[in-house]
Design a protein around this motif. Structure first.
Motif, PDB file in Angstrom:
ATOM      1  N   MET A  33      23.080 -18.079   2.469  1.00 46.88           N
ATOM      2  CA  MET A  33      23.344 -17.347   3.715  1.00 46.88           C
ATOM      3  C   MET A  33      22.851 -15.907   3.593  1.00 46.88           C
ATOM      4  N   ASP A  34      23.016 -15.311   2.416  1.00 48.71           N
ATOM      5  CA  ASP A  34      22.527 -13.945   2.211  1.00 48.71           C
ATOM      6  C   ASP A  34      21.003 -13.895   2.317  1.00 48.71           C
ATOM      7  N   ARG A  35      20.319 -14.919   1.835  1.00 44.58           N
ATOM      8  CA  ARG A  35      18.849 -14.945   1.952  1.00 44.58           C
ATOM      9  C   ARG A  35      18.423 -15.035   3.409  1.00 44.58           C
ATOM     10  N   ILE A  36      19.198 -15.765   4.218  1.00 46.71           N
ATOM     11  CA  ILE A  36      18.896 -15.802   5.656  1.00 46.71           C
ATOM     12  C   ILE A  36      19.036 -14.407   6.246  1.00 46.71           C
ATOM     13  N   ALA A  37      20.096 -13.695   5.854  1.00 49.78           N
ATOM     14  CA  ALA A  37      20.287 -12.323   6.331  1.00 49.78           C
ATOM     15  C   ALA A  37      19.129 -11.431   5.903  1.00 49.78           C
ATOM     16  N   GLN A  38      18.684 -11.573   4.655  1.00 42.43           N
ATOM     17  CA  GLN A  38      17.613 -10.725   4.127  1.00 42.43           C
ATOM     18  C   GLN A  38      16.258 -11.033   4.764  1.00 42.43           C
ATOM     19  N   ALA A  39      16.048 -12.311   5.113  1.00 41.20           N
ATOM     20  CA  ALA A  39      14.770 -12.710   5.708  1.00 41.20           C
ATOM     21  C   ALA A  39      14.775 -12.608   7.226  1.00 41.20           C
ATOM     22  N   TYR A 340      10.089 -22.873  12.177  1.00 40.43           N
ATOM     23  CA  TYR A 340      11.508 -23.216  12.213  1.00 40.43           C
ATOM     24  C   TYR A 340      12.340 -21.961  12.438  1.00 40.43           C
ATOM     25  N   ARG A 341      13.583 -22.187  12.850  1.00 43.56           N
ATOM     26  CA  ARG A 341      14.602 -21.139  12.915  1.00 43.56           C
ATOM     27  C   ARG A 341      15.943 -21.742  12.493  1.00 43.56           C
ATOM     28  N   ILE A 342      16.752 -20.950  11.797  1.00 43.40           N
ATOM     29  CA  ILE A 342      18.078 -21.388  11.371  1.00 43.40           C
ATOM     30  C   ILE A 342      19.099 -20.324  11.723  1.00 43.40           C
ATOM     31  N   THR A 369      10.681 -18.357  12.207  1.00 47.83           N
ATOM     32  CA  THR A 369       9.434 -17.996  12.863  1.00 47.83           C
ATOM     33  C   THR A 369       9.680 -17.071  14.049  1.00 47.83           C
ATOM     34  N   GLY A 370       9.013 -15.905  14.040  1.00 48.46           N
ATOM     35  CA  GLY A 370       9.103 -14.976  15.158  1.00 48.46           C
ATOM     36  C   GLY A 370      10.295 -14.055  15.137  1.00 48.46           C
ATOM     37  N   ILE A 371      11.190 -14.189  14.153  1.00 50.20           N
ATOM     38  CA  ILE A 371      12.353 -13.302  14.038  1.00 50.20           C
ATOM     39  C   ILE A 371      12.010 -12.177  13.065  1.00 50.20           C
ATOM     40  N   THR A 372      11.968 -10.958  13.547  1.00 51.81           N
ATOM     41  CA  THR A 372      11.610  -9.804  12.726  1.00 51.81           C
ATOM     42  C   THR A 372      12.808  -9.361  11.901  1.00 51.81           C
ATOM     43  N   PRO A 373      12.672  -9.297  10.562  1.00 51.74           N
ATOM     44  CA  PRO A 373      13.810  -8.905   9.722  1.00 51.74           C
ATOM     45  C   PRO A 373      14.335  -7.507  10.068  1.00 51.74           C
TER      46      PRO A 373
END
Length: 402
Positions: A33-39, A340-342, A369-373
């Motif tokens: 979950m933290d990697r999702i936040a970071q990415a 993809y998106r999660i 995809t398309g979500i800017t960190p």
């Protein structure tokens, strides 16, 4: 594009003394979950309008991108959809919990997490004694669900509004409180109270309860009726958002919402809707579903159950298992499909302090995809509150996510 939603039910919380002043999300080791936040991004979404009760029925509709002020009719009708029970235009569905109230107080809204097998026999006994009887211009049907979660259907002979606007109390939000303070007071409510009273001698005399007492288990002392409503009219997810979907949940309520949206229901072996659910199987079946569906949603009830029981360590452990066995495998599998998106998002807040659902925004994390960190480093409440990304009403988040 493939889409995944993981719902760790009720995981957003407050700092807890038992966790050293941290929230369960902050205390848990959740590297995926933290990697999702970071990415990607972290933010807040308020899924519960102030005029409605903070619970999974309202909040899940909002999370899936529907305005609950327009489509919500009550909790029970959503569960009847998952159970395959048809509601006619004159019918009402009512949630029918098996509960443990030994001294006039709601000591356990799950009757000791009664098994589905025991619960089914008790509900069948109620159907035998009370089913088919006429109450207030309608006849009664009792339907067994999962564990303590069951359904009463009131089949109206003509159009009736006797349950309209009646306030009923979710039993999970009144732990250890006197139940007399939370009974419905309207005319229709008095009929529900009478049914609750009528259930007591039937359940007390049943061999299942007598056996449970002999084994040192909590018996189901009565039914608790709440969450009434008529069949909702909801536009399908494909019509609304152009995507097909699949729902994985052990809870009839969440499965029912998915069914009403036109999603495919996937039943996972070992999924219990409790702390002992089979997390690994949920992850496995979710990964397998990616090939057939645009959107796969995995709901896990365990964090919410831990909060209701006031077990901080179990809430942390549930989050860690969701991270390892569900989020991790999905993050590995998703790139194989290209874009993809999660999204990781609880439906509502459930605090360990109150052991009940609560109003307020929940923390979410999303990448793909398309979500800017946004340079977040962790998925937790503090990070979400400081991110500046917020959706209120929460159902707007789905439009952004898709």
């Amino acid at each position: 594009m493939k889409y995944v939603i993981v719902i760790p039910d009720g995981c957003t919380d407050e700092p807890v003394e038992a966790l050293g002043g941290l929230t369960p999300l902050q205390a848990a080791k959740i590297p995926n979950m933290d990697r999702i936040a970071q990415a990607g991004v972290v933010g807040l979404a308020n899924n519960v309008p102030a005029s409605l009760t903070p619970a999974s029925d309202v909040a899940t509709l909002s999370l899936f991108g529907y305005d609950p002020l327009k489509v919500y009719t009550g909790r029970a009708p959503l569960e009847t959809a998952a159970m395959g029970i048809h509601l006619g235009p004159n019918d009402w569905a009512v949630r029918c919990n098996l509960v443990y109230v030994p001294d006039g107080h709601m000591r356990d809204f799950t009757a000791g997490h009664i098994t589905s097998e025991d619960g089914q026999e008790l509900i069948h006994a109620l159907q035998k004694e009370l089913g088919g009887k006429e109450v207030g211009g309608g006849t009664l049907e009792f339907h067994a669900g999962v564990s303590y979660r069951n359904i009463l259907v009131w089949r109206g002979k003509t159009a009736s509004s006797q349950f309209e606007g009646m306030k009923t109390q979710p039993p999970h939000d009144i732990p250890d409180r006197a139940v007399a303070d939370y009974l419905p007071q309207t005319e229709g409510g008095k009929e529900l109270v009478s049914l609750m009273e009528a259930s007591k001698p039937i359940l007390a005399a049943h061999p299942i309860n007598q056996r449970r007492i002999a084994e040192g288990k909590k018996p189901a002392t009565q039914i608790w009726l709440w969450g009434q409503g008529k069949a909702p009219q909801i536009r399908s997810f494909r019509e609304t958002y152009g995507k097909n979907g699949a729902i994985l949940s052990a809870v009839d309520l969440v499965r029912g919402v998915g069914v009403l949206l036109g999603w495919h229901r996937i039943d996972v072996p070992g999924a219990t809707g409790y702390l002992d659910t089979n997390y690994a199987n949920k992850g496995k079946y979710a990964v397998e579903a990616l090939g057939a569906f645009d959107l796969v949603c995995v709901h896990v009830e365990a964090p919410d159950e831990a909060s209701h029981e006031g077990k901080a360590d179990e809430k942390v452990r549930a989050l860690e298992r969701i991270d390892e066995h569900i989020v991790g495998p999905l993050r590995i599998a998703l790139p194989r499909y290209g874009d993809y998106r999660i999204l990781i998002e609880p439906d509502h807040r459930t605090t360990l302090k109150t052991r009940a659902h609560a109003y307020g925004a929940v923390a979410f994390a999303a990448e793909g995809t398309g979500i800017t960190p946004d340079h977040s480093t962790r998925y937790d409440e503090l990070t979400a509150a400081s991110s500046g990304l917020s959706f209120d009403p929460g159902w707007h988040l789905m439009k952004w996510f898709l």
